[in-house]
Design a protein around this motif. Structure first.
Motif, mmCIF file in Angstrom:
data_model
loop_
_atom_site.group_PDB
_atom_site.id
_atom_site.type_symbol
_atom_site.label_atom_id
_atom_site.label_comp_id
_atom_site.label_asym_id
_atom_site.label_seq_id
_atom_site.Cartn_x
_atom_site.Cartn_y
_atom_site.Cartn_z
ATOM 1 N N TYR A 211 0.853 -1.192 0.000
ATOM 2 C CA TYR A 211 0.000 0.000 0.000
ATOM 3 C C TYR A 211 0.889 1.243 0.000
ATOM 4 N N PHE A 212 0.846 1.989 -1.082
ATOM 5 C CA PHE A 212 1.670 3.173 -1.237
ATOM 6 C C PHE A 212 0.786 4.362 -1.604
ATOM 7 N N SER A 213 1.181 5.533 -1.143
ATOM 8 C CA SER A 213 0.529 6.746 -1.618
ATOM 9 C C SER A 213 0.971 7.001 -3.055
ATOM 10 N N VAL A 214 0.200 7.793 -3.786
ATOM 11 C CA VAL A 214 0.577 8.118 -5.162
ATOM 12 C C VAL A 214 1.944 8.802 -5.179
ATOM 13 N N HIS A 215 2.143 9.709 -4.238
ATOM 14 C CA HIS A 215 3.395 10.462 -4.182
ATOM 15 C C HIS A 215 4.589 9.536 -3.987
ATOM 16 N N LEU A 216 4.483 8.610 -3.028
ATOM 17 C CA LEU A 216 5.599 7.704 -2.761
ATOM 18 C C LEU A 216 5.821 6.754 -3.932
ATOM 19 N N ALA A 217 4.730 6.313 -4.566
ATOM 20 C CA ALA A 217 4.856 5.430 -5.729
ATOM 21 C C ALA A 217 5.587 6.133 -6.868
ATOM 22 N N GLU A 218 5.289 7.421 -7.072
ATOM 23 C CA GLU A 218 5.975 8.186 -8.122
ATOM 24 C C GLU A 218 7.470 8.296 -7.813
ATOM 25 N N LEU A 219 7.801 8.529 -6.559
ATOM 26 C CA LEU A 219 9.212 8.619 -6.177
ATOM 27 C C LEU A 219 9.930 7.284 -6.372
ATOM 28 N N LEU A 220 9.246 6.185 -6.071
ATOM 29 C CA LEU A 220 9.840 4.869 -6.289
ATOM 30 C C LEU A 220 10.117 4.629 -7.774
ATOM 31 N N THR A 221 9.260 5.173 -8.641
ATOM 32 C CA THR A 221 9.480 5.046 -10.081
ATOM 33 C C THR A 221 10.717 5.834 -10.501
ATOM 34 N N VAL A 222 10.910 7.018 -9.922
ATOM 35 C CA VAL A 222 12.127 7.795 -10.185
ATOM 36 C C VAL A 222 13.356 6.993 -9.764
ATOM 37 N N ARG A 223 13.250 6.364 -8.597
ATOM 38 C CA ARG A 223 14.370 5.540 -8.128
ATOM 39 C C ARG A 223 14.688 4.428 -9.119
#
Length: 313
Positions: A211-223
């Motif tokens: 379960y991830f927030s949209v914001h954290l999921a976007e940052l994980l994609t950057v990573r």
């Protein structure tokens, strides 16, 4: 001998005692003994052959916090560790020393320290950390340490193109997006990489469980995009996203507690490139990454595409 024993040793009475005159308080310590050995040019090694001593000298003279001197897939040094073929601990250190730079060595040592801290937390407090938490803490502490040392760290800039544009010559542009459904334990990540001619070099869909927030999921994609860029040894990189808060978090204009560790990790990865910046774009300029992210919500396995000329925004 009898006459010799009659010779007075000291005029004042008192009890004899052993003292260590190389220390400030007359008491022996490992630190004072170590400095004495260094002054006398004694060869020191930690239970190893003399051939390894030069590697330990390099380790002990690293410009890192002193405590550090005493999972890996999510770390910034994984591109180096993934090609390691040895079997022993000393071989691993030697491999990192020969293959990496000063930042790699410092990061490597920091992760070891973080593992030791996690062990102590489990043993003394009964608190168990997940591997990603151990690596994130190491990344955050290492980035903090570097930020205190590097006054000339490159700045990350934001621009806002309305449509997808080719990057400057010799530069790789990585478009990223994430798909999150409320109440679902699945997150889709989409990454597409193009060169300065607009040719898609690599694109992939990745699924995360949790379960991830949209914001954290976007940052994980950057990573994920930056890990790929580091593995490919690209020097000039642009990350393009349609999430304004993600761009703000990376550039430091937005500070959230939940993304502190991942943002620090992104900064550490970005320091590997000769040039790096974040661009904020409109959704229609990020269409391919958006589709790939949406696919991650339904696919059961990750997909990787290479040299896909048909992928166009």
């Amino acid at each position: 001998m009898a006459e010799f024993k009659k010779f007075p040793i000291f005029a004042l009475s008192g009890i004899d005692k052993l003292i260590w005159h190389y220390g400030s308080n007359d008491v022996y310590s490992v630190k004072s003994g170590y400095f004495l050995a260094m002054e006398d040019g004694v060869e020191t090694s930690v239970g190893c052959s003399s051939g390894m001593s030069r590697y330990f000298r390099k380790l002990w003279h690293l410009n890192v916090q002193s405590k550090i001197k005493e999972v890996w897939e999510n770390s910034a040094v994984w591109p180096i560790l993934s090609s390691f073929k040895g079997k022993y601990y000393f071989d691993l250190w030697q491999w990192v020393i020969l293959s990496g730079n000063a930042d790699d060595l410092g990061c490597f040592a920091m992760i070891f320290w973080s593992i030791w801290l996690a062990r102590n937390q489990l043993f003394h407090l009964g608190t168990k950390l997940q591997p990603i938490d151990v690596v994130s803490r190491a990344s955050f502490l290492w980035t903090q340490f570097l930020s205190c040392q590097r006054v000339d760290a490159p700045k990350i800039m934001i621009s806002t193109p309305l449509f997808w544009q080719t990057p400057p010559a010799g530069t790789i542009k990585i478009n990223v997006d994430a798909a999150v459904v409320n109440g679902s334990s699945r997150v889709g990540l989409g990454v597409v990489v193009r060169d300065d001619q607009g040719v898609v070099l690599i694109a992939f869909t990745k699924t995360l469980e949790g379960y991830f927030s949209v914001h954290l999921a976007e940052l994980l994609t950057v990573r994920e995009g930056l890990l790929l860029a580091s593995q490919q040894s690209w020097n000039h990189v642009i990350i393009e996203t349609d999430a304004s808060n993600v761009a703000k978090s990376i550039t430091g204009s937005l500070c959230l507690v939940e993304d502190e560790s991942i943002v620090s990790f992104i900064h550490q990865l970005s320091s590997r490139f000769s040039s790096f910046r974040v661009q904020l774009c409109r959704r229609n300029a990020n269409g391919v990454a958006h589709i790939l992210a949406a696919d991650g919500l339904t696919l059961s396995v990750d997909f990787l595409y290479k040299n896909c000329l048909s992928f166009k925004d």
